[in-house]
Design a protein around this motif. Structure first.
Motif, PDB file in Angstrom:
ATOM      1  N   GLN A  77      33.403  17.472 -18.015  1.00  0.00           N
ATOM      2  CA  GLN A  77      32.684  18.717 -18.272  1.00  0.00           C
ATOM      3  C   GLN A  77      32.402  19.441 -16.958  1.00  0.00           C
ATOM      4  OE1 GLN A  77      32.131  19.703 -21.677  1.00  0.00           O
ATOM      5  NE2 GLN A  77      33.727  18.152 -21.523  1.00  0.00           N
ATOM      6  N   VAL A  78      33.069  20.564 -16.739  1.00  0.00           N
ATOM      7  CA  VAL A  78      32.940  21.340 -15.510  1.00  0.00           C
ATOM      8  C   VAL A  78      31.615  22.087 -15.523  1.00  0.00           C
ATOM      9  CG1 VAL A  78      33.934  23.224 -14.154  1.00  0.00           C
ATOM     10  CG2 VAL A  78      35.432  21.570 -15.280  1.00  0.00           C
ATOM     11  N   SER A  79      30.904  22.051 -14.380  1.00  0.00           N
ATOM     12  CA  SER A  79      29.620  22.739 -14.293  1.00  0.00           C
ATOM     13  C   SER A  79      29.637  23.900 -13.294  1.00  0.00           C
ATOM     14  CB  SER A  79      28.510  21.770 -13.901  1.00  0.00           C
ATOM     15  OG  SER A  79      28.794  21.173 -12.651  1.00  0.00           O
ATOM     16  N   ARG A  80      30.558  23.845 -12.309  1.00  0.00           N
ATOM     17  CA  ARG A  80      30.534  24.868 -11.258  1.00  0.00           C
ATOM     18  C   ARG A  80      31.896  24.940 -10.576  1.00  0.00           C
ATOM     19  NH1 ARG A  80      26.011  26.008  -6.810  1.00  0.00           N
ATOM     20  NH2 ARG A  80      27.358  26.528  -5.073  1.00  0.00           N
ATOM     21  N   LEU A  81      32.295  26.155 -10.231  1.00  0.00           N
ATOM     22  CA  LEU A  81      33.502  26.398  -9.437  1.00  0.00           C
ATOM     23  C   LEU A  81      33.080  27.140  -8.174  1.00  0.00           C
ATOM     24  CD1 LEU A  81      35.854  27.836 -12.225  1.00  0.00           C
ATOM     25  CD2 LEU A  81      35.716  25.471 -11.443  1.00  0.00           C
ATOM     26  N   ASP A  82      33.455  26.621  -7.004  1.00  0.00           N
ATOM     27  CA  ASP A  82      33.196  27.288  -5.726  1.00  0.00           C
ATOM     28  C   ASP A  82      34.547  27.701  -5.148  1.00  0.00           C
ATOM     29  OD1 ASP A  82      30.180  26.632  -4.633  1.00  0.00           O
ATOM     30  OD2 ASP A  82      30.918  25.105  -6.027  1.00  0.00           O
ATOM     31  N   ALA A  83      34.737  29.005  -4.955  1.00  0.00           N
ATOM     32  CA  ALA A  83      36.019  29.529  -4.481  1.00  0.00           C
ATOM     33  C   ALA A  83      35.860  30.166  -3.108  1.00  0.00           C
ATOM     34  CB  ALA A  83      36.544  30.562  -5.472  1.00  0.00           C
ATOM     35  N   ALA A  84      36.905  30.047  -2.285  1.00  0.00           N
ATOM     36  CA  ALA A  84      36.882  30.631  -0.944  1.00  0.00           C
ATOM     37  C   ALA A  84      38.270  31.147  -0.586  1.00  0.00           C
ATOM     38  CB  ALA A  84      36.440  29.593   0.079  1.00  0.00           C
ATOM     39  N   GLY A  85      38.281  32.239   0.166  1.00  0.00           N
ATOM     40  CA  GLY A  85      39.532  32.778   0.683  1.00  0.00           C
ATOM     41  C   GLY A  85      40.225  33.725  -0.269  1.00  0.00           C
ATOM     42  N   GLY A  86      40.063  35.018  -0.052  1.00  0.00           N
ATOM     43  CA  GLY A  86      40.744  36.017  -0.864  1.00  0.00           C
ATOM     44  C   GLY A  86      40.464  35.871  -2.346  1.00  0.00           C
ATOM     45  N   VAL A  87      39.202  35.754  -2.710  1.00  0.00           N
ATOM     46  CA  VAL A  87      38.819  35.532  -4.105  1.00  0.00           C
ATOM     47  C   VAL A  87      39.010  36.810  -4.921  1.00  0.00           C
ATOM     48  CG1 VAL A  87      36.939  34.864  -5.658  1.00  0.00           C
ATOM     49  CG2 VAL A  87      37.133  33.806  -3.394  1.00  0.00           C
ATOM     50  N   VAL A  88      39.649  36.666  -6.079  1.00  0.00           N
ATOM     51  CA  VAL A  88      39.842  37.788  -7.004  1.00  0.00           C
ATOM     52  C   VAL A  88      39.458  37.313  -8.399  1.00  0.00           C
ATOM     53  CG1 VAL A  88      41.469  39.445  -8.000  1.00  0.00           C
ATOM     54  CG2 VAL A  88      41.753  38.700  -5.622  1.00  0.00           C
ATOM     55  N   VAL A  89      38.521  38.030  -9.029  1.00  0.00           N
ATOM     56  CA  VAL A  89      38.143  37.770 -10.409  1.00  0.00           C
ATOM     57  C   VAL A  89      38.606  38.967 -11.229  1.00  0.00           C
ATOM     58  CG1 VAL A  89      36.237  37.435 -12.042  1.00  0.00           C
ATOM     59  CG2 VAL A  89      36.152  36.364  -9.775  1.00  0.00           C
ATOM     60  N   ARG A  90      39.401  38.692 -12.260  1.00  0.00           N
ATOM     61  CA  ARG A  90      39.919  39.759 -13.118  1.00  0.00           C
ATOM     62  C   ARG A  90      39.436  39.542 -14.546  1.00  0.00           C
ATOM     63  NH1 ARG A  90      44.365  39.109  -9.715  1.00  0.00           N
ATOM     64  NH2 ARG A  90      44.942  41.020  -8.654  1.00  0.00           N
TER      65      ARG A  90
END
Length: 175
Positions: A77-90
Motif C-alpha cells: 500500500q503506497v502512502s507517498r511519492l517523492d519526485a525530483a528532477g524535471g517533475v511534470v504532473v499532467r
C-alpha cells in the motif's frame, strides 16, 4: 519582513472543476532502474520515471515510493511519492512543472516546489510552491518554496527571485 503573496486558483471551469481524481486507482510505473528497500518500506525509481494513476501522470528523473508495509491483494500500500528532477504532473486540463514534488496519497494532495509553472489552456501561473488538492481540484500557488534557487528567508523557506506569483490569463475573443 517577507511579504506573503498567495493566489488561489480554480483554473478549471464548468464540469471539469467538479471532477475528482480517482485516488483509489492503481498506480502504474516505469523507470530505467528500481531499487527495492524492503526493510525501509520504500522503492527508489530512477531514470525516466513515469507514474500513472487514472487520468493523471507524474514524470521525473528520480522518485522514492514509500509504502506502509501492509499488503492488500498481493500489493504493498503506497502512502507517498517523492519526485525530483524535471517533475511534470499532467491532468486532463492542467500541466504543472517544478523541481520537486510530493504526492501524499493519504491526504490526496500534491505539493510542488522550485520554479513552479501551472498551465491550463492559455493561462499560465508561476511561483515557488503549488499545492493541488485532488479531491476538490483547488490549486494554491505562492511565491515561496521549501527548496529551490532563491534566497533564504526567516523560517527556513526560500523565496523565488522576485518572491511573487506571476502569470498570464487569457481573455475571451470578441467579435
Amino acid at each position: 519582513m517577507k511579504r506573503a503573496v498567495l493566489l488561489t486558483l480554480l483554473l478549471a471551469s464548468g464540469a471539469a472543476a467538479q471532477t475528482r481524481h480517482n485516488t483509489n486507482a492503481p498506480i502504474d510505473f516505469g523507470a530505467d532502474t528500481i531499487e527495492l528497500q524492503d526493510r525501509a518500506n520504500r522503492a527508489v525509481l530512477s531514470g525516466n520515471v513515469a507514474v500513472r494513476q487514472a487520468e493523471m501522470s507524474l514524470n521525473a528523473a528520480r522518485m522514492t515510493v514509500n509504502y506502509t508495509g501492509q499488503v492488500v491483494g498481493g500489493n504493498p500500500q503506497v502512502s507517498r511519492l517523492d519526485a525530483a528532477g524535471g517533475v511534470v504532473v499532467r491532468r486532463p486540463d492542467q500541466t504543472a512543472r517544478s523541481q520537486y514534488a510530493v504526492y501524499d496519497l493519504n491526504r490526496r494532495v500534491i505539493t510542488m516546489v522550485g520554479a513552479v509553472t501551472l498551465t491550463q489552456g492559455g493561462n499560465t501561473v508561476n511561483g515557488g510552491r503549488l499545492t493541488i488538492n485532488l479531491d476538490t481540484g483547488r490549486a494554491v500557488i505562492d511565491g515561496s518554496s521549501v527548496r529551490g534557487g532563491g534566497t533564504a528567508a526567516p523560517g527556513g523557506t526560500t523565496t523565488t527571485p522576485s518572491g511573487r506569483v506571476t502569470g498570464t490569463f487569457s481573455v475571451p475573443k470578441r467579435n
